[in-house]
Design a protein around this motif. Structure first.
Motif, PDB file in Angstrom:
ATOM      1  N   GLY A 109       0.817  -1.202   0.000  1.00 39.41           N
ATOM      2  CA  GLY A 109       0.000   0.000   0.000  1.00 39.41           C
ATOM      3  C   GLY A 109       0.854   1.256   0.000  1.00 39.41           C
ATOM      4  O   GLY A 109       2.062   1.209   0.268  1.00 39.41           O
ATOM      5  N   ASP A 110       0.239   2.368  -0.281  1.00 37.60           N
ATOM      6  CA  ASP A 110       0.899   3.666  -0.279  1.00 37.60           C
ATOM      7  C   ASP A 110       1.324   4.020   1.149  1.00 37.60           C
ATOM      8  O   ASP A 110       0.498   4.069   2.055  1.00 37.60           O
ATOM      9  N   PHE A 111       2.612   4.275   1.337  1.00 37.50           N
ATOM     10  CA  PHE A 111       3.156   4.486   2.686  1.00 37.50           C
ATOM     11  C   PHE A 111       2.508   5.678   3.383  1.00 37.50           C
ATOM     12  O   PHE A 111       2.146   5.612   4.562  1.00 37.50           O
ATOM     13  N   ALA A 112       2.324   6.784   2.674  1.00 45.82           N
ATOM     14  CA  ALA A 112       1.826   8.011   3.302  1.00 45.82           C
ATOM     15  C   ALA A 112       0.317   7.981   3.527  1.00 45.82           C
ATOM     16  O   ALA A 112      -0.179   8.628   4.459  1.00 45.82           O
ATOM     17  N   ARG A 113      -0.413   7.235   2.707  1.00 50.19           N
ATOM     18  CA  ARG A 113      -1.868   7.342   2.721  1.00 50.19           C
ATOM     19  C   ARG A 113      -2.614   6.077   3.160  1.00 50.19           C
ATOM     20  O   ARG A 113      -3.774   6.167   3.571  1.00 50.19           O
ATOM     21  N   GLU A 114      -1.990   4.916   3.052  1.00 54.02           N
ATOM     22  CA  GLU A 114      -2.758   3.677   3.205  1.00 54.02           C
ATOM     23  C   GLU A 114      -2.276   2.730   4.286  1.00 54.02           C
ATOM     24  O   GLU A 114      -3.096   2.123   4.973  1.00 54.02           O
ATOM     25  N   THR A 115      -0.992   2.555   4.427  1.00 52.27           N
ATOM     26  CA  THR A 115      -0.509   1.483   5.297  1.00 52.27           C
ATOM     27  C   THR A 115      -0.549   1.881   6.763  1.00 52.27           C
ATOM     28  O   THR A 115      -0.560   3.067   7.117  1.00 52.27           O
ATOM     29  N   ASP A 116      -0.557   0.868   7.606  1.00 54.86           N
ATOM     30  CA  ASP A 116      -0.622   1.061   9.052  1.00 54.86           C
ATOM     31  C   ASP A 116       0.781   0.965   9.647  1.00 54.86           C
ATOM     32  O   ASP A 116       1.521   0.012   9.377  1.00 54.86           O
ATOM     33  N   LEU A 117       1.142   1.933  10.473  1.00 56.07           N
ATOM     34  CA  LEU A 117       2.485   1.968  11.051  1.00 56.07           C
ATOM     35  C   LEU A 117       2.764   0.727  11.878  1.00 56.07           C
ATOM     36  O   LEU A 117       3.856   0.147  11.802  1.00 56.07           O
ATOM     37  N   ASP A 118       1.800   0.290  12.691  1.00 56.03           N
ATOM     38  CA  ASP A 118       2.028  -0.894  13.525  1.00 56.03           C
ATOM     39  C   ASP A 118       2.330  -2.119  12.673  1.00 56.03           C
ATOM     40  O   ASP A 118       3.196  -2.933  13.034  1.00 56.03           O
ATOM     41  N   ASP A 119       1.633  -2.258  11.541  1.00 52.08           N
ATOM     42  CA  ASP A 119       1.907  -3.391  10.651  1.00 52.08           C
ATOM     43  C   ASP A 119       3.321  -3.326  10.107  1.00 52.08           C
ATOM     44  O   ASP A 119       4.020  -4.344  10.005  1.00 52.08           O
ATOM     45  N   GLU A 120       3.756  -2.126   9.758  1.00 48.26           N
ATOM     46  CA  GLU A 120       5.095  -1.993   9.187  1.00 48.26           C
ATOM     47  C   GLU A 120       6.185  -2.209  10.236  1.00 48.26           C
ATOM     48  O   GLU A 120       7.215  -2.840   9.952  1.00 48.26           O
TER      49      GLU A 120
END
Length: 276
Positions: A109-120
């Motif tokens: 997913g788009d880092f700035a708009r879509e993904t979840d920080l905890d998942d990353e």
């Protein structure tokens, strides 16, 4: 550095291979390769039920139908989980002939708009911290014995910056760099390190990473059994790196001649939603 790939334990025990992420996908097929070549196994994953099914499928394989499989359910994204696995390996009282450091996940997913920080952050903990931690626990005993092999599962994403999987690709670049550096450090020992770089493979990766609707997610993918066979062959011959699949070899070869901006643009086309 040269060494026989087969075990020469004075005890007469079968050689032992440890495979993380060994219940599914490439990890399961790696475990099958080792079992069919006469290894006992320790496979590690989180899901106890799936681990049990994998162990049942792997038990009794090999030339003498004698492969024994031990399972360890542990979360290798945590310090405690890695220590649990390391402790259980030590308690076996057997040398580890091969460590296949294969556990990993993806986040798309788009880092700035879509993904979840905890998942990353969880992905970094599993793909990077957990791998380094476990290899640290295993490699010193290998060096003391002057014998052993480590397989580190990176990805062709490790040479292609990955828009819409920016953190995932970075973790795989880390693993590739780490593996080659570690191999160089160990070149005066009997311990080998091989970096495995698969491309898109028919596993649950794209579904779990949220990348099913991308061009890469919908393209024809490699058979994980083929990837595992290529990895085993590379270990047998103490290769520094193995890129599984002709198409992936071409992409990695092209990447070597491309600037990072071009590599990112190329990879970005593969991770766009297929409808775009």
């Amino acid at each position: 550095m040269s060494m026989d790939f087969e075990n020469d334990n004075a005890s007469g025990l079968r050689p032992l291979a440890v495979v993380t992420g060994g219940s599914k996908g490439i990890g399961f097929e790696l475990a099958r390769e080792f079992a069919e070549h006469g290894y006992d196994l320790v496979i590690c994953a989180e899901d106890v039920g799936v681990l049990g099914e994998a162990a049942q499928a792997l038990s009794g394989l090999g030339p003498d139908a004698g492969s024994q499989v031990r399972t360890v359910s542990a979360d290798l994204s945590t310090y405690e989980g890695v220590e649990q696995l390391a402790g259980e390996l030590q308690a076996l009282g057997r040398p580890i002939d091969v460590l296949a450091a294969n556990a990993g996940v993806g986040v798309g997913g788009d880092f700035a708009r879509e993904t979840d920080l905890d998942d990353e952050l969880h992905m970094i903990e599993l793909n990077v911290s957990g791998q380094v931690h476990l290899i640290k626990r295993v490699v010193r005993e290998m060096v003391e014995r002057d014998r052993g092999q480590i397989l580190i599962t990176s990805s062709i994403a490790g040479v292609l910056p990955g828009p819409r999987e920016a953190v995932y690709a970075a973790t795989k670049a880390f693993l590739r760099s780490f593996g080659h550096a570690l191999r160089n450090e160990l070149s005066d020992t009997g311990v080998g390190v091989t970096v495995l770089m698969p491309g898109p493979t028919e596993t649950e990766f794209f579904e779990r990473a949220g990348l099913e609707d991308t061009r890469a997610g919908q393209m024809n993918k490699d058979d994980p059994a083929m990837v595992a066979k290529a990895a085993f062959h590379a270990l047998e011959h103490d290769r520094a790196q193995v890129v599984a699949g002709v198409k992936n070899k071409v992409q990695v070869g092209m990447a070597a001649a491309m600037p990072d901006t071009a590599k990112a643009a190329f990879h970005g086309e593969m991770t766009k939603p297929a409808k775009e």
